[in-house]
Design an enzyme around this catalytic site. Sequence first.
Site, short mmCIF file in Angstrom:
data_model
loop_
_atom_site.label_atom_id
_atom_site.label_comp_id
_atom_site.label_asym_id
_atom_site.label_seq_id
_atom_site.Cartn_x
_atom_site.Cartn_y
_atom_site.Cartn_z
N ASN A 1 18.25 -13.63 -7.77
CA ASN A 1 19.10 -12.20 -7.60
C ASN A 1 19.45 -11.30 -8.76
O ASN A 1 19.32 -10.42 -8.61
CB ASN A 1 19.56 -12.34 -6.49
CG ASN A 1 21.35 -12.28 -6.91
OD1 ASN A 1 21.45 -13.66 -7.59
ND2 ASN A 1 22.34 -12.05 -5.81
N LYS B 1 18.82 -24.44 -16.02
CA LYS B 1 17.53 -24.58 -15.27
C LYS B 1 17.86 -22.91 -14.36
O LYS B 1 18.41 -23.15 -13.25
CB LYS B 1 17.94 -25.47 -14.12
CG LYS B 1 17.12 -25.57 -12.78
CD LYS B 1 15.82 -26.08 -12.51
CE LYS B 1 14.96 -26.31 -11.44
NZ LYS B 1 14.77 -25.00 -10.71
N GLY C 1 24.62 -19.11 -6.35
CA GLY C 1 23.93 -19.47 -5.95
C GLY C 1 24.65 -19.49 -4.47
O GLY C 1 25.63 -19.12 -3.77
N GLY C 2 23.25 -20.25 -3.33
CA GLY C 2 23.93 -20.09 -1.79
C GLY C 2 25.29 -21.66 -1.88
O GLY C 2 25.25 -22.58 -2.80
N ASP C 3 25.02 -22.25 -0.35
CA ASP C 3 25.95 -23.61 -0.69
C ASP C 3 25.25 -24.92 -0.85
O ASP C 3 25.36 -26.18 -1.16
CB ASP C 3 25.95 -23.64 0.94
CG ASP C 3 24.48 -23.71 2.13
OD1 ASP C 3 24.15 -23.33 1.54
OD2 ASP C 3 24.68 -22.92 3.22
N THR C 4 23.80 -24.66 -1.77
CA THR C 4 23.24 -26.12 -2.61
C THR C 4 24.96 -26.29 -3.81
O THR C 4 25.26 -27.54 -4.11
CB THR C 4 22.60 -25.39 -3.14
OG1 THR C 4 21.40 -25.02 -2.81
CG2 THR C 4 22.26 -26.88 -4.34
N GLY C 5 25.49 -25.28 -4.28
CA GLY C 5 26.42 -25.42 -4.71
C GLY C 5 28.00 -26.08 -4.18
O GLY C 5 28.74 -27.12 -4.97
N GLU D 1 29.86 -19.78 -8.23
CA GLU D 1 29.78 -18.58 -7.18
C GLU D 1 28.97 -18.89 -6.13
O GLU D 1 27.75 -18.59 -6.33
CB GLU D 1 29.20 -17.66 -7.72
CG GLU D 1 29.65 -15.92 -7.59
CD GLU D 1 28.78 -15.15 -7.38
OE1 GLU D 1 28.74 -14.96 -8.71
OE2 GLU D 1 28.76 -14.66 -6.75
N CYS E 1 25.50 -11.32 -3.99
CA CYS E 1 27.03 -11.47 -2.69
C CYS E 1 28.10 -10.96 -2.57
O CYS E 1 28.85 -11.21 -2.04
CB CYS E 1 26.93 -12.91 -3.73
SG CYS E 1 27.48 -12.39 -5.38
N THR E 2 28.09 -10.36 -3.59
CA THR E 2 29.29 -8.94 -3.93
C THR E 2 29.05 -7.91 -2.35
O THR E 2 29.77 -7.04 -2.22
CB THR E 2 29.32 -8.53 -4.75
OG1 THR E 2 28.27 -8.10 -5.05
CG2 THR E 2 30.32 -9.17 -5.83
N GLU F 1 26.72 -14.20 6.85
CA GLU F 1 25.25 -13.88 5.25
C GLU F 1 24.01 -13.37 5.60
O GLU F 1 23.90 -14.00 4.97
CB GLU F 1 26.41 -14.11 3.78
CG GLU F 1 25.98 -15.32 3.28
CD GLU F 1 26.11 -15.23 1.56
OE1 GLU F 1 26.28 -13.77 1.63
OE2 GLU F 1 25.81 -16.30 1.27
O1 G3H Z 1 24.63 -11.63 -6.33
C1 G3H Z 1 25.78 -11.55 -6.83
C2 G3H Z 1 26.32 -11.37 -8.42
O2 G3H Z 1 26.85 -11.64 -8.61
C3 G3H Z 1 26.96 -9.46 -8.09
O3 G3H Z 1 27.11 -9.08 -8.68
O4 G3H Z 1 28.10 -7.18 -7.96
O5 G3H Z 1 26.57 -6.93 -10.07
O6 G3H Z 1 25.22 -6.83 -8.10
P1 G3H Z 1 26.89 -7.75 -8.95
#
Ligand code: G3H
Length: 503
Positions: free
Chosen positions: A169, A192, A245-249, A264, A298-299, A391
């Site tokens: 994203n 990567k 990323g996702g739960d791969t983390g 994150e 994610c936010t 989510e």
């Molecule tokens: O998608 C995860 C990002 O760290 C969110 O960033 O709050 O600038 O959209 P943002």
Amino acid sequence: MAGTGIFTEILDGEVYKYYSDGEWKTSSSGKSVAIINPSTRKTQYKVQACTQEEVNKVMELAKSAQKSWAKTPLWKRAELLHKAAAILKDNKTPIAESLVKEIAKPAKDSVTEVVRSGDLISYCAEEGVRILGEGKFLLSDSFPGNERTKYCLTSKIPLGVVLAIPPFNYPVNLAVSKIAPALIAGNSLVLKPPTQGAVSCLHMVHCFHLAGFPKGLISCITGKGSEIGDFLTMHPAVNCISFTGGDTGISISKKAGMIPLQMELGGKDACIVLEDADLDLVASNIIKGGFSYSGQRCTAVKVVLVMESVADELVEKVKAKVAKLTVGPPEENCDITAVVSESSANFIEGLVMDAKDKGATFCQEYKREGNLIWPLLLDNVRPDMRIAWEEPFGPVLPVLRINSVEEGINHCNASNFGLQGCVFTKDINKAILISDAMETGTVQINSAPARGPDHFPFQGLKDSGIGSQGVTNSINLMTKVKTTVINLPTPSYSMGHGFISRL
Ligand code: G3H
């Protein structure tokens, strides 16, 4: 246009090359990975499917290049970063175009992502010069039982090779948020990219190449996660992993060695709305927070927890704004664009159907064409529905009506995520108490969750992550403290008398 002008050399026929040893290369695998345009669902680009041998090679180069880079003066590292930032910003148009095509980010937001990234690199260069240019000086006599016989000097040293894995994203911004701190701190960097977003990353890396960074210091390796994913994250040469990323983390964190991790991994950001809130402000923030980039942040606001007494009014205001959102191609700057993949659209649909079966109120009709999902507000969502907890990473937002602030806080804290949250109230004292009670890395008072400005600390609790981001925290995470202690044969106190007689 992507792959043209100064970017011609990163393309080999119809396949983008990977970056190793300061050169653009074609993989010996002879294979490529297709990048599907989320809007057209057709192959837009192709990138190299790199091999494990090619990973070994970039790691070897990264290890050796880092040794000379650590000896490069800080001001010189900063100078190169400023140069890369300027080249990146000068080339915002072709880079933004690839963002539009491979992740369906609206054109205007794509340009913003590139410019924001250039600013982040420059800020990082400046911050690095300040915080890495100074250390600490400690004296032993502050600890009980000690005389002043030891002078301790501390400084921050690089970790070695940093592996950066950004998400689809923000492939450019969340790549440079890892690359710039790693480099200013004297580390080398292996990138990567995500498959969707890889071409934007390759263009961004070319800007670093043109800035003149030493060979081997930065590499960008593309390919299938199944072939090189674990191989990269478990590689013995890697000294730090920064992953978004996702739960791969979570699985990476279980497999990685004894190295610092910065992760994150998503969130279920709650928006708690009290009775005294400015409902127009809340509605605008729910639209911005819940639906920008089609909810693929994610936010993003991912659950609204509103006091029953103001819920009807708030839902009406949000509904009116949802009706004004434009839906369609990213090229036309539509507010809602196709979600990143068919599997993502199917997942979102699964959450919507579960809510439907369990009796949620649909404020709009559910509509989907291919990967394009129309914005949807679900009212009267209850805790037994999946959408209350999972989510969607799409333009679907659940509203849970609450009868007390405690109920809202309890719902927020029962989540396995803890990234951000927000609270809307005119009572700042209540807001502080609620913020303290919410188990999230950040709470925004009277605004939607957001990571930026990019120098702010950014961190998640629980399954939302490890470590903290933001420029300063990232630089610190990508360094280690080194101390040198000078041991004196006799105590020495500045301004003390009588030392001459002891010499
Ligand atoms: O998608 C995860 C990002 O760290 C969110 O960033 O709050 O600038 O959209 P943002």
